[in-house]
Scaffold this active site. Structure first.
Site, PDB file in Angstrom:
ATOM      1  CB  CYS A 180      34.821  12.845  35.652  1.00 50.15           C
ATOM      2  SG  CYS A 180      34.064  13.387  37.208  1.00 50.15           S
TER       3      CYS A 180
ATOM      4  CG  HIS B 149      39.164  14.724  36.477  1.00 50.27           C
ATOM      5  ND1 HIS B 149      38.516  15.380  35.448  1.00 50.27           N
ATOM      6  CD2 HIS B 149      38.228  14.546  37.447  1.00 50.27           C
ATOM      7  CE1 HIS B 149      37.251  15.602  35.787  1.00 50.27           C
ATOM      8  NE2 HIS B 149      37.060  15.103  37.002  1.00 50.27           N
TER       9      HIS B 149
ATOM     10  CD  GLU C 225      41.172  15.618  32.947  1.00 45.84           C
ATOM     11  OE1 GLU C 225      40.187  16.259  33.382  1.00 45.84           O
ATOM     12  OE2 GLU C 225      41.222  14.383  32.939  1.00 45.84           O
TER      13      GLU C 225
END
Length: 257
Positions: free
Chosen positions: A118, A221, A223
């Protein structure tokens, strides 16, 4: 041995509820967990408040890790790519920008692998000579989907098309379903980088170096996705694999010399 993956830190804007201090340094827990799960050893690099120390500290830090991960965070200061802030820009953190820029330059020069997420992709692109849209909705007339999703961040909300034959396609296939939490985006791609994924409206969703060997940067994202979509963990595994290869190469070089 686990390769060391450096993760750049952020700072709380309000007093920490745990530590007795203001502006406590921190890093995303889900990224730390993903690095460990992928076989790496994460360390967190807080940025200095004094920007005059950014280059010195970055040069010292680059000797301590095998790979660098640039996480999401605040908007990138537009003066770093020759623009004044638009009325739609969000909060920025100039000392963080300058430290990450110094780290990126030192890491690229050292030949160490980089993963960016990002904002991380945005500061990477700016550092290497590219520019950004400060606000997609007001500046990009071709935007036709929502990039700052209203859904909870761990849920995917739009698809991306991935260039066949790239490392990213090898990991995720030629189409992926991703989350989207940004209003800035890459505008002009920096020299030395290539676009490897786009959204349905053409917004750039992933970048890699021209050789596709050192840099992997995504606008979404992973994660927050890998816990439900195991394929997204492969992005972190690639960083760890590249970092391990770098460390092994350096160790071999030391033995030969």
């Amino acid at each position: 041995m686990r390769p060391i993956i450096a993760l750049t830190g952020d700072a709380l804007e309000t007093p920490s509820p745990i530590l007795n201090e203001n502006h406590a340094d921190f890093a995303p827990r889900d990224i730390k967990t993903a690095i460990i799960k992928a076989g790496g050893l994460p360390i967190i690099l807080p940025f200095p408040d004094d920007v005059s120390l950014a280059a010195e500290l970055a040069q010292a830090a680059v000797a301590t890790f095998d790979g660098l991960l640039l996480p999401g965070g605040p908007d990138v200061d537009p003066t770093l790519y020759g623009e004044e802030p638009s009325p739609s820009i969000g909060s920025t953190e100039y000392p963080k920008d300058r430290f990450e820029q110094a780290l990126i330059r030192a890491t690229v020069a050292a030949g160490k692998p980089i993963m960016a997420i990002c904002r991380g992709m945005q500061i990477l692109n700016v550092t290497l000579g590219g520019t950004l849209y400060q606000d997609l909705v007001s500046q990009d007339p071709d935007v036709s989907i929502r990039h700052a999703q209203a859904a909870p961040g761990q849920y995917p909300t739009h698809h991306v098309s991935i260039q066949p034959g790239t490392q990213l396609a090898n990991l995720l296939g030629e189409r992926a379903y991703v989350n989207s939490r940004h209003h800035e985006a890459v505008k002009r791609v920096a020299p030395g980088l290539q676009v490897v994924a786009t959204a349905p409206d053409g917004v750039i969703e992933a970048l890699a170096d021209q050789q596709d060997r050192q840099i992997m940067a995504v606008q979404w994202h992973p994660e927050n996705l890998w816990q439900q979509d195991a394929a997204e963990l492969r992005l972190f595994a690639l960083l760890v694999k590249r970092a391990k290869a770098y460390a092994a190469q350096q160790a071999l070089g030391s033995m030969v010399s």
